[in-house]
Design a protein around this motif. Structure first.
Motif, PDB file in Angstrom:
ATOM      1  N   GLN A   1     -40.256  11.438  22.727  1.00 16.77           N
ATOM      2  CA  GLN A   1     -40.145  10.001  22.535  1.00 16.77           C
ATOM      3  C   GLN A   1     -41.433   9.298  22.964  1.00 16.77           C
ATOM      4  N   LYS A   2     -41.580   8.051  22.527  1.00 16.44           N
ATOM      5  CA  LYS A   2     -42.768   7.275  22.895  1.00 16.44           C
ATOM      6  C   LYS A   2     -42.856   7.168  24.423  1.00 16.44           C
ATOM      7  N   ASP A   3     -44.056   7.407  24.937  1.00 15.41           N
ATOM      8  CA  ASP A   3     -44.306   7.428  26.380  1.00 15.41           C
ATOM      9  C   ASP A   3     -43.440   8.472  27.083  1.00 15.41           C
ATOM     10  N   GLY A   4     -43.079   9.506  26.340  1.00 20.81           N
ATOM     11  CA  GLY A   4     -42.191  10.543  26.877  1.00 20.81           C
ATOM     12  C   GLY A   4     -42.896  11.751  27.452  1.00 20.81           C
ATOM     13  N   VAL A   5     -44.168  11.604  27.800  1.00 13.74           N
ATOM     14  CA  VAL A   5     -44.927  12.690  28.433  1.00 13.74           C
ATOM     15  C   VAL A   5     -45.150  12.310  29.895  1.00 13.74           C
ATOM     16  N   VAL A   6     -44.745  13.192  30.821  1.00 11.40           N
ATOM     17  CA  VAL A   6     -44.881  12.867  32.247  1.00 11.40           C
ATOM     18  C   VAL A   6     -45.887  13.776  32.955  1.00 11.40           C
ATOM     19  N   VAL A   7     -46.659  14.527  32.172  1.00  7.76           N
ATOM     20  CA  VAL A   7     -47.712  15.373  32.733  1.00  7.76           C
ATOM     21  C   VAL A   7     -49.043  14.928  32.141  1.00  7.76           C
ATOM     22  N   HIS A   8     -50.145  15.434  32.683  1.00  4.38           N
ATOM     23  CA  HIS A   8     -51.457  15.052  32.177  1.00  4.38           C
ATOM     24  C   HIS A   8     -52.316  16.285  31.914  1.00  4.38           C
ATOM     25  N   VAL A   9     -53.317  16.109  31.081  1.00  2.18           N
ATOM     26  CA  VAL A   9     -54.226  17.206  30.739  1.00  2.18           C
ATOM     27  C   VAL A   9     -54.908  17.725  32.005  1.00  2.18           C
ATOM     28  N   GLY A  10     -54.913  19.038  32.158  1.00  2.00           N
ATOM     29  CA  GLY A  10     -55.500  19.671  33.329  1.00  2.00           C
ATOM     30  C   GLY A  10     -54.488  19.990  34.411  1.00  2.00           C
ATOM     31  N   GLN A  11     -53.294  19.466  34.281  1.00  2.00           N
ATOM     32  CA  GLN A  11     -52.258  19.680  35.298  1.00  2.00           C
ATOM     33  C   GLN A  11     -51.656  21.077  35.179  1.00  2.00           C
ATOM     34  N   LYS A  12     -51.482  21.741  36.308  1.00  2.00           N
ATOM     35  CA  LYS A  12     -50.788  23.020  36.359  1.00  2.00           C
ATOM     36  C   LYS A  12     -49.300  22.745  36.493  1.00  2.00           C
ATOM     37  N   VAL A  13     -48.512  23.317  35.597  1.00  2.57           N
ATOM     38  CA  VAL A  13     -47.066  23.098  35.649  1.00  2.57           C
ATOM     39  C   VAL A  13     -46.361  24.416  35.956  1.00  2.57           C
ATOM     40  N   LYS A  14     -45.277  24.291  36.685  1.00  3.59           N
ATOM     41  CA  LYS A  14     -44.477  25.457  37.048  1.00  3.59           C
ATOM     42  C   LYS A  14     -43.372  25.674  36.019  1.00  3.59           C
ATOM     43  N   ARG A  15     -42.906  26.868  35.924  1.00  7.64           N
ATOM     44  CA  ARG A  15     -41.747  27.183  35.094  1.00  7.64           C
ATOM     45  C   ARG A  15     -40.570  26.328  35.573  1.00  7.64           C
ATOM     46  N   GLY A  16     -39.928  25.628  34.656  1.00  6.53           N
ATOM     47  CA  GLY A  16     -38.784  24.806  34.998  1.00  6.53           C
ATOM     48  C   GLY A  16     -39.118  23.399  35.450  1.00  6.53           C
ATOM     49  N   GLU A  17     -40.384  23.019  35.419  1.00  4.76           N
ATOM     50  CA  GLU A  17     -40.789  21.678  35.838  1.00  4.76           C
ATOM     51  C   GLU A  17     -40.572  20.671  34.712  1.00  4.76           C
ATOM     52  N   LEU A  18     -40.110  19.468  35.053  1.00  9.13           N
ATOM     53  CA  LEU A  18     -39.945  18.409  34.065  1.00  9.13           C
ATOM     54  C   LEU A  18     -41.313  18.000  33.518  1.00  9.13           C
ATOM     55  N   ILE A  19     -41.445  18.013  32.186  1.00 11.76           N
ATOM     56  CA  ILE A  19     -42.737  17.669  31.578  1.00 11.76           C
ATOM     57  C   ILE A  19     -42.645  16.489  30.621  1.00 11.76           C
ATOM     58  N   GLY A  20     -41.431  16.148  30.163  1.00 17.50           N
ATOM     59  CA  GLY A  20     -41.319  15.043  29.224  1.00 17.50           C
ATOM     60  C   GLY A  20     -39.883  14.770  28.823  1.00 17.50           C
ATOM     61  N   TYR A  21     -39.753  13.935  27.763  1.00 22.27           N
ATOM     62  CA  TYR A  21     -38.427  13.537  27.287  1.00 22.27           C
ATOM     63  C   TYR A  21     -38.366  13.658  25.763  1.00 22.27           C
ATOM     64  N   SER A  22     -37.294  14.228  25.274  1.00 21.41           N
ATOM     65  CA  SER A  22     -37.158  14.498  23.847  1.00 21.41           C
ATOM     66  C   SER A  22     -37.028  13.199  23.043  1.00 21.41           C
ATOM     67  N   GLY A  23     -37.340  13.311  21.760  1.00 18.62           N
ATOM     68  CA  GLY A  23     -37.283  12.146  20.890  1.00 18.62           C
ATOM     69  C   GLY A  23     -37.162  12.559  19.438  1.00 18.62           C
ATOM     70  N   LYS A  24     -37.612  11.681  18.553  1.00 25.94           N
ATOM     71  CA  LYS A  24     -37.521  11.954  17.116  1.00 25.94           C
ATOM     72  C   LYS A  24     -38.775  11.464  16.394  1.00 25.94           C
TER      73      LYS A  24
END
Length: 270
Positions: free
Chosen positions: A199-222
């Motif tokens: 969804q719009k503005d549905g990304v909660v991570v940034h480029v260069g960020q290390k993410v863990k398995r199972g970490e929230l990264i965004g929100y689904s949309g259409k």
């Protein structure tokens, strides 16, 4: 004669620029003494695979063309050198590039997490070889029938290399294809995972960020080419300078390992 040389070099630069997809990756020729030197530049935080070819006259190349090579993130390197045999030389180049490394080798032993909240279930609306859009380069993509605003969680640990979240456009037509919001994560084995239609503005991570398995990264949309809200998930690698190849992966569910997601079936995230 010096003016003529400058014209030819300028022609090389203009030709290469015309074929570049954007300015973040380019392959540029320059005259250096008795040589024409070709440099590859990648301004992105991810590897790219480049296809490069050229036609020339009165030059001697140190490599056989065409070339297929990988440029490291944020890098510049010499990719070709041609000796000038006569002053009235000619050189015309063409190239294409795509995100990722052609040399990536997927870790087939890795078991991915289902990309939604632990303990919840989602239905597969399109699995491997789906007739709607999962063929060709998207053969092994999976669509999860997630409501708009549902949390998207990293299926595998990695580094965020590219995102888009500014679109609010979407629909069941290919004209919306470039409007999809997404997150791309690079894995340790250099393969890439794409989480799309957010969804719009549905990304909660940034480029260069290390993410863990199972970490929230965004929100689904259409957003993008979509008949309705869902999450499009795909793991892939670059094949050449134009295309990519998708990779079949295994998921862990509450009832065990999923080797082939089945359309219409619900799976609970573990």
């Amino acid at each position: 004669m010096r003016i003529l040389l400058h014209i030819f070099i300028l022609f090389v630069l203009i030709t290469a620029t015309l074929f570049a997809k954007d300015e973040s990756v380019f392959v540029k020729a320059r005259k250096s003494g008795n040589y024409v030197v070709v440099d590859g530049v990648n301004k992105n935080p991810f590897e790219v695979t480049v296809f490069y070819t050229a036609s020339y006259m009165n030059l001697q190349s140190n490599k056989k063309l065409p070339l297929l090579f990988v440029l490291e993130p944020k890098s510049k390197e010499e990719v070709l050198k041609l000796k000038i045999l006569k002053n009235n030389f000619k050189y015309k180049a063409h190239y294409n590039w795509t995100i990722g490394s052609k040399d990536a080798k997927h870790d087939n032993s890795y078991i991915y997490r289902l990309p939604y909240k632990q303990g919840t279930s989602q239905m597969i609306s399109q699995g491997y070889n789906g007739k709607f859009t999962h063929f060709g380069k998207s053969q092994y993509a999976v669509d999860f029938n997630m409501k708009e605003g549902a949390g998207v969680y990293a299926a595998r640990e990695g580094i965020v290399v590219k995102t888009k979240s500014d679109s609010n456009r979407g629909g069941p037509n290919r004209r919306f294809e470039k409007d999809a919001n997404y997150i791309i994560i690079e894995h340790r084995d250099k393969t890439l995972a794409k989480y799309a239609h957010l969804q719009k503005d549905g990304v909660v991570v940034h480029v260069g960020q290390k993410v863990k398995r199972g970490e929230l990264i965004g929100y689904s949309g259409k957003t993008g080419f979509a008949r309705g809200a869902h999450l499009h998930f795909i793991v892939y690698k670059a094949l050449d300078g134009k295309t990519r190849v998708s990779i079949p992966v295994k998921f862990m569910s509450a009832r065990g390992i999923i080797r082939k997601p089945i359309k219409g079936k619900y799976y609970r995230a573990k």
